[in-house]
Scaffold this motif. Structure first.
Motif, PDB file in Angstrom:
ATOM      1  N   SER A  18       7.744   1.446  -8.181  1.00  0.00           N
ATOM      2  CA  SER A  18       8.329   2.780  -8.392  1.00  0.00           C
ATOM      3  C   SER A  18       7.730   3.789  -7.420  1.00  0.00           C
ATOM      4  O   SER A  18       8.435   4.646  -6.878  1.00  0.00           O
ATOM      5  CB  SER A  18       8.181   3.237  -9.847  1.00  0.00           C
ATOM      6  N   MET A  19       6.422   3.676  -7.170  1.00  0.00           N
ATOM      7  CA  MET A  19       5.795   4.619  -6.230  1.00  0.00           C
ATOM      8  C   MET A  19       6.259   4.349  -4.798  1.00  0.00           C
ATOM      9  O   MET A  19       6.511   5.285  -4.024  1.00  0.00           O
ATOM     10  CB  MET A  19       4.269   4.520  -6.325  1.00  0.00           C
ATOM     11  N   ALA A  20       6.385   3.061  -4.454  1.00  0.00           N
ATOM     12  CA  ALA A  20       6.842   2.707  -3.101  1.00  0.00           C
ATOM     13  C   ALA A  20       8.246   3.262  -2.863  1.00  0.00           C
ATOM     14  O   ALA A  20       8.532   3.857  -1.807  1.00  0.00           O
ATOM     15  CB  ALA A  20       6.833   1.188  -2.922  1.00  0.00           C
ATOM     16  N   ALA A  21       9.122   3.102  -3.847  1.00  0.00           N
ATOM     17  CA  ALA A  21      10.504   3.561  -3.691  1.00  0.00           C
ATOM     18  C   ALA A  21      10.565   5.093  -3.637  1.00  0.00           C
ATOM     19  O   ALA A  21      11.335   5.669  -2.853  1.00  0.00           O
ATOM     20  CB  ALA A  21      11.363   3.035  -4.835  1.00  0.00           C
ATOM     21  N   ASP A  22       9.756   5.759  -4.456  1.00  0.00           N
ATOM     22  CA  ASP A  22       9.721   7.217  -4.480  1.00  0.00           C
ATOM     23  C   ASP A  22       9.250   7.767  -3.123  1.00  0.00           C
ATOM     24  O   ASP A  22       9.860   8.691  -2.560  1.00  0.00           O
ATOM     25  CB  ASP A  22       8.783   7.652  -5.614  1.00  0.00           C
ATOM     26  N   ALA A  23       8.176   7.173  -2.597  1.00  0.00           N
ATOM     27  CA  ALA A  23       7.666   7.612  -1.282  1.00  0.00           C
ATOM     28  C   ALA A  23       8.716   7.354  -0.208  1.00  0.00           C
ATOM     29  O   ALA A  23       8.923   8.186   0.694  1.00  0.00           O
ATOM     30  CB  ALA A  23       6.369   6.875  -0.951  1.00  0.00           C
ATOM     31  N   ALA A  24       9.401   6.213  -0.301  1.00  0.00           N
ATOM     32  CA  ALA A  24      10.416   5.850   0.693  1.00  0.00           C
ATOM     33  C   ALA A  24      11.569   6.850   0.678  1.00  0.00           C
ATOM     34  O   ALA A  24      12.040   7.301   1.733  1.00  0.00           O
ATOM     35  CB  ALA A  24      10.931   4.438   0.411  1.00  0.00           C
ATOM     36  N   LYS A  25      12.024   7.226  -0.525  1.00  0.00           N
ATOM     37  CA  LYS A  25      13.146   8.181  -0.620  1.00  0.00           C
ATOM     38  C   LYS A  25      12.765   9.508   0.043  1.00  0.00           C
ATOM     39  O   LYS A  25      13.565  10.107   0.758  1.00  0.00           O
ATOM     40  CB  LYS A  25      13.488   8.443  -2.098  1.00  0.00           C
ATOM     41  N   LYS A  26      11.537   9.971  -0.210  1.00  0.00           N
ATOM     42  CA  LYS A  26      11.097  11.241   0.381  1.00  0.00           C
ATOM     43  C   LYS A  26      11.034  11.133   1.912  1.00  0.00           C
ATOM     44  O   LYS A  26      11.427  12.055   2.627  1.00  0.00           O
ATOM     45  CB  LYS A  26       9.724  11.632  -0.173  1.00  0.00           C
ATOM     46  N   ALA A  27      10.535   9.990   2.400  1.00  0.00           N
ATOM     47  CA  ALA A  27      10.432   9.803   3.861  1.00  0.00           C
ATOM     48  C   ALA A  27      11.818   9.793   4.493  1.00  0.00           C
ATOM     49  O   ALA A  27      12.023  10.368   5.570  1.00  0.00           O
ATOM     50  CB  ALA A  27       9.689   8.503   4.172  1.00  0.00           C
ATOM     51  N   LEU A  28      12.779   9.165   3.835  1.00  0.00           N
ATOM     52  CA  LEU A  28      14.153   9.120   4.372  1.00  0.00           C
ATOM     53  C   LEU A  28      14.760  10.520   4.443  1.00  0.00           C
ATOM     54  O   LEU A  28      15.411  10.880   5.417  1.00  0.00           O
ATOM     55  CB  LEU A  28      15.027   8.215   3.497  1.00  0.00           C
ATOM     56  N   ILE A  29      14.525  11.316   3.384  1.00  0.00           N
ATOM     57  CA  ILE A  29      15.071  12.682   3.376  1.00  0.00           C
ATOM     58  C   ILE A  29      14.467  13.483   4.532  1.00  0.00           C
ATOM     59  O   ILE A  29      15.173  14.132   5.296  1.00  0.00           O
ATOM     60  CB  ILE A  29      14.802  13.377   2.016  1.00  0.00           C
ATOM     61  N   ARG A  30      13.132  13.386   4.685  1.00  0.00           N
ATOM     62  CA  ARG A  30      12.483  14.168   5.752  1.00  0.00           C
ATOM     63  C   ARG A  30      12.918  13.683   7.139  1.00  0.00           C
ATOM     64  O   ARG A  30      12.982  14.450   8.091  1.00  0.00           O
ATOM     65  CB  ARG A  30      10.964  14.078   5.624  1.00  0.00           C
TER      66      ARG A  30
END
Ligand code: ACO
Length: 320
Positions: free
Chosen positions: A52-64
């Motif tokens: 869950s943390m990996a996916a959450d960090a990934a989503k934020k990185a994609l947005i940025r």
């Protein structure tokens, strides 16, 4: 051949443990922990998981990064604490974020993991195989530490960091990396013992073991060595480097590395006091904080350096 980091993200568990909280579990003190390793707090997963943390960090990185998940061709998760043996955390992240066109796999290079993942991406880019990748360091170390061993349980924390990386003509990318399995016993966490109908007896599962002094000596010798080798290989001087973003193992290691390299500690940003040692997640978490705080400008040359279990290490030179 070059790479650009287009965006970064991080995800930390909600629960934050102070040194005083830990002193209620084992015989330790805020003063001991702060003076020996510079850690004040760490985040510990309760409702979060490595995935869950990996996916959450990934989503934020994609947005940025302003990159769509479908445009990611490769996902690598660096972790020693994936939620499952199968499937890989990277495959689970691929599903959660909808990166349907990506190949996905995990690597185990402990605290050097994020750096080794980046080096793997650089090699794929160099071979012309992929052009856009997502790399993640994600750990739930609270699940493998021995909470009765005060010499280790005070050191670690949970969390994840991610970066979207793209091939670019206008960039820079080079690395060196290495491993010494002969010294692997210095940091060791056996998996659950094998059980099958043919195996006699029952072995007990054991927690994380660390020979702290051996790890300390390894770190303060290897990190300066591999950074200096990388600089020499690229005809660069230390003055050419804006920051050394090194694995956040502990404050004294970072200070000793800076001293041995005759460099200012200001060139070694650190957040270990807040998060403790998050193994493969520490470099991308720090990178994301630096990115958020606008500490990096286009053209800045930085060196990322991971080191730890294996023993293994890697240093990577990139241009922001
Ligand atoms: N609280 C209070 N006392 C403690 C604690 C604690 N949490 N942990 C150990 N002690 C005690 C020991 O029991 C020992 O007591 P004794 O003298 O009565 O036997 C005393 O402190 C000294 O213990 P040492 O292990 O010799 O302490 P040292 O000075 O080596 O410091 C440390 C330990 C901080 C772990 C150091 O070895 C170190 O920084 N090592 C690097 C390890 C590291 O950062 N690993 C991270 C994981 S690996 C990686 O990320 C690369």
């Amino acid at each position: 051949m070059c790479v650009k980091i287009l965006g970064t993200g991080r995800s930390m568990p909600d629960k934050c443990l102070t040194n005083d909280d830990i002193a209620k579990i084992v015989d330790t003190s805020d003063e001991w922990i702060k003076s020996r390793v510079g850690i004040e707090t760490r985040h510990i997963a309760e409702n979060e998981t490595t995935t869950s943390m990996a996916a959450d960090a990934a989503k934020k990185a994609l947005i940025r990064a302003k990159v769509n998940a479908e445009d990611i061709e490769l996902i690598i998760v660096a972790s020693v604490t994936g939620d499952n043996a199968v499937p890989a955390t990277a495959c689970q992240v691929q599903d959660i974020i909808g990166a349907t066109n990506a190949m996905a796999f995990d690597i185990n290079s402990a605290c050097a993991g994020f750096d080794v993942a980046l080096n793997t991406v650089i090699a794929y880019f160099g071979a012309g195989i992929y052009k856009t990748a997502l790399i993640i360091g994600a750990e739930t170390l609270s699940g493998i530490v021995d909470w009765e061993d005060r010499s280790t349980c005070v050191l670690f924390g949970d969390g994840a960091g991610a970066a979207v990386v793209q091939y670019s003509e206008d960039g820079l990318a080079d690395f060196i990396q290495g491993a010494d399995g002969g010294r692997g016993a210095a940091l060791n966490k056996p998996n659950a013992p094998v059980k099958n109908p043919f195996k006699k007896g029952t072995d007990k599962e054991t927690g994380l073991y660390m020979d702290g002094q051996a790890v300390f000596k390894f770190a303060v010798k290897t990190v300066p060595q591999c950074i200096e080798e990388l600089l020499k290989k690229n005809n660069l001087e230390k003055d050419d480097i804006k920051y050394y973003i090194i694995h956040q193992a502990n404050k004294r290691i970072i200070q000793s590395v800076a001293k041995r390299m005759c460099e200012s500690e200001d060139k070694f940003p650190s957040n270990v006091s807040k998060y403790g040692n998050t193994s493969g997640a520490s470099i991308p978490i720090l990178l994301d904080e630096m990115n958020e705080n606008k500490m990096l400008n286009p053209g800045d040359k930085i060196i990322l350096c991971g080191f730890g279990g294996g023993l293994s290490w890697g240093a990577t030179l990139i241009k922001w």
